[in-house]
Design a protein around this motif. Sequence first.
Motif, PDB file in Angstrom:
ATOM      1  N   GLN A 108       7.693  -0.735  30.895  1.00 22.21           N
ATOM      2  CA  GLN A 108       6.233  -1.479  30.107  1.00 22.21           C
ATOM      3  C   GLN A 108       6.232  -1.018  28.965  1.00 22.21           C
ATOM      4  O   GLN A 108       5.431   0.343  29.013  1.00 22.21           O
ATOM      5  CB  GLN A 108       6.008  -1.195  30.925  1.00 22.21           C
ATOM      6  N   LEU A 109       5.572  -1.433  27.952  1.00 26.31           N
ATOM      7  CA  LEU A 109       4.802  -0.262  26.785  1.00 26.31           C
ATOM      8  C   LEU A 109       3.736  -1.159  27.306  1.00 26.31           C
ATOM      9  O   LEU A 109       3.111  -1.788  28.448  1.00 26.31           O
ATOM     10  CB  LEU A 109       5.141  -1.126  25.214  1.00 26.31           C
ATOM     11  N   PRO A 110       2.723  -0.030  26.297  1.00 24.81           N
ATOM     12  CA  PRO A 110       0.896  -0.066  26.375  1.00 24.81           C
ATOM     13  C   PRO A 110       1.354  -1.446  26.046  1.00 24.81           C
ATOM     14  O   PRO A 110       1.946  -2.102  25.421  1.00 24.81           O
ATOM     15  CB  PRO A 110       0.206   0.202  25.321  1.00 24.81           C
ATOM     16  N   ALA A 111       0.121  -2.669  27.006  1.00 26.71           N
ATOM     17  CA  ALA A 111       0.228  -3.516  25.949  1.00 26.71           C
ATOM     18  C   ALA A 111      -0.193  -3.921  24.572  1.00 26.71           C
ATOM     19  O   ALA A 111      -0.932  -3.291  24.093  1.00 26.71           O
ATOM     20  CB  ALA A 111      -1.826  -4.201  26.818  1.00 26.71           C
ATOM     21  N   LEU A 112       0.587  -5.199  24.596  1.00 23.88           N
ATOM     22  CA  LEU A 112       0.215  -5.256  22.758  1.00 23.88           C
ATOM     23  C   LEU A 112      -1.129  -5.989  22.314  1.00 23.88           C
ATOM     24  O   LEU A 112      -1.488  -5.085  21.577  1.00 23.88           O
ATOM     25  CB  LEU A 112       1.662  -6.287  22.748  1.00 23.88           C
ATOM     26  N   LEU A 113      -1.288  -7.080  22.924  1.00 19.47           N
ATOM     27  CA  LEU A 113      -2.620  -7.404  22.782  1.00 19.47           C
ATOM     28  C   LEU A 113      -3.583  -7.809  23.941  1.00 19.47           C
ATOM     29  O   LEU A 113      -3.100  -8.039  25.228  1.00 19.47           O
ATOM     30  CB  LEU A 113      -3.146  -8.946  22.320  1.00 19.47           C
ATOM     31  N   THR A 114      -5.121  -7.725  23.542  1.00 21.49           N
ATOM     32  CA  THR A 114      -5.776  -7.649  24.551  1.00 21.49           C
ATOM     33  C   THR A 114      -7.191  -8.180  24.099  1.00 21.49           C
ATOM     34  O   THR A 114      -6.835  -8.435  23.159  1.00 21.49           O
ATOM     35  CB  THR A 114      -5.819  -6.810  24.921  1.00 21.49           C
ATOM     36  N   ASP A 115      -7.069  -9.431  25.273  1.00 24.14           N
ATOM     37  CA  ASP A 115      -8.735 -10.301  24.693  1.00 24.14           C
ATOM     38  C   ASP A 115      -9.947  -9.793  24.244  1.00 24.14           C
ATOM     39  O   ASP A 115     -11.222  -9.647  24.297  1.00 24.14           O
ATOM     40  CB  ASP A 115      -8.634 -11.273  25.936  1.00 24.14           C
ATOM     41  N   HIS A 116     -10.337  -8.453  24.596  1.00 23.84           N
ATOM     42  CA  HIS A 116     -10.893  -7.649  24.441  1.00 23.84           C
ATOM     43  C   HIS A 116     -10.438  -6.214  23.091  1.00 23.84           C
ATOM     44  O   HIS A 116     -12.221  -5.183  23.357  1.00 23.84           O
ATOM     45  CB  HIS A 116     -11.368  -6.880  25.918  1.00 23.84           C
ATOM     46  N   ASN A 117      -9.393  -6.413  22.786  1.00 23.38           N
ATOM     47  CA  ASN A 117     -10.038  -5.393  21.602  1.00 23.38           C
ATOM     48  C   ASN A 117     -10.482  -6.187  19.983  1.00 23.38           C
ATOM     49  O   ASN A 117     -11.073  -7.191  20.099  1.00 23.38           O
ATOM     50  CB  ASN A 117      -7.701  -5.142  21.057  1.00 23.38           C
ATOM     51  N   ALA A 118      -9.670  -5.276  19.326  1.00 30.41           N
ATOM     52  CA  ALA A 118     -11.159  -5.552  17.944  1.00 30.41           C
ATOM     53  C   ALA A 118     -10.260  -6.826  16.981  1.00 30.41           C
ATOM     54  O   ALA A 118     -11.142  -7.472  16.311  1.00 30.41           O
ATOM     55  CB  ALA A 118     -11.082  -4.635  16.983  1.00 30.41           C
ATOM     56  N   ASP A 119      -9.849  -7.929  17.518  1.00 28.75           N
ATOM     57  CA  ASP A 119      -9.085  -8.928  17.201  1.00 28.75           C
ATOM     58  C   ASP A 119      -9.650 -10.368  17.939  1.00 28.75           C
ATOM     59  O   ASP A 119      -9.506 -11.081  17.124  1.00 28.75           O
ATOM     60  CB  ASP A 119      -7.242  -9.054  17.190  1.00 28.75           C
ATOM     61  N   PHE A 120      -9.602  -9.765  19.043  1.00 31.70           N
ATOM     62  CA  PHE A 120      -9.913 -11.265  19.896  1.00 31.70           C
ATOM     63  C   PHE A 120     -10.622 -10.544  20.546  1.00 31.70           C
ATOM     64  O   PHE A 120     -11.104 -11.527  21.744  1.00 31.70           O
ATOM     65  CB  PHE A 120      -8.654 -10.954  21.008  1.00 31.70           C
TER      66      PHE A 120
END
Length: 189
Positions: free
Chosen positions: A154-166
């Motif tokens: 598994q790669l590190p998470a691509l997107l999270t709901d707590h990153n700078a975009d979301f």
Amino acid sequence: MPLPFLTADRAFGADAESPDDAALPFDDHDHDHDYWRRPYRPGPWRVAAAAVLLLLTSFMLLATMIIAFAGALAGAGVCLGAAAAVIGCALRLLRMGVWVSRHGLRQVGFFATTTLRWDQITGVRTVQQPVRWLGLPRTVQGQALVVEQHGGEQLPALLTDHNADFLQRPEAFDRAADTVEAWGAEYGL
């Protein structure tokens, strides 16, 4: 000057009445599918951080001009180099995120970029797990879009709901995750 890394696909554009009525990016026949595109817009936290860096750069360039007029060209050169480095950091910060094309999936980080072809990926899914808040060491419970490679890696998470975009934009996270999953379904998962 157009800045293509700031624009998202027209998948969820203003002309669509709702996100469900909009076409997915792979249905867009007006675009060439050989280039990499981000399936979502950069979030307000990421754009604000880049704007602060560019504001800092304007003061650095003003200082460069004052130092150059004072006659210290070596000091002006150092200030100019530092301003160019801060501009590069701001642009890299805006470029960070997940990019897709018909060839694969690309995760652009600040220092490194990981690219996987669609045939190297066995699954893209959204999971509940502890995620980093705005990329800081603090973790909170949230959703993450993860990619599984052949062999179970598994790669590190691509997107999270707590990153700078979301952060504070759960519907934008859901749309982006669904779009990346749709690209994967279309091109080989």
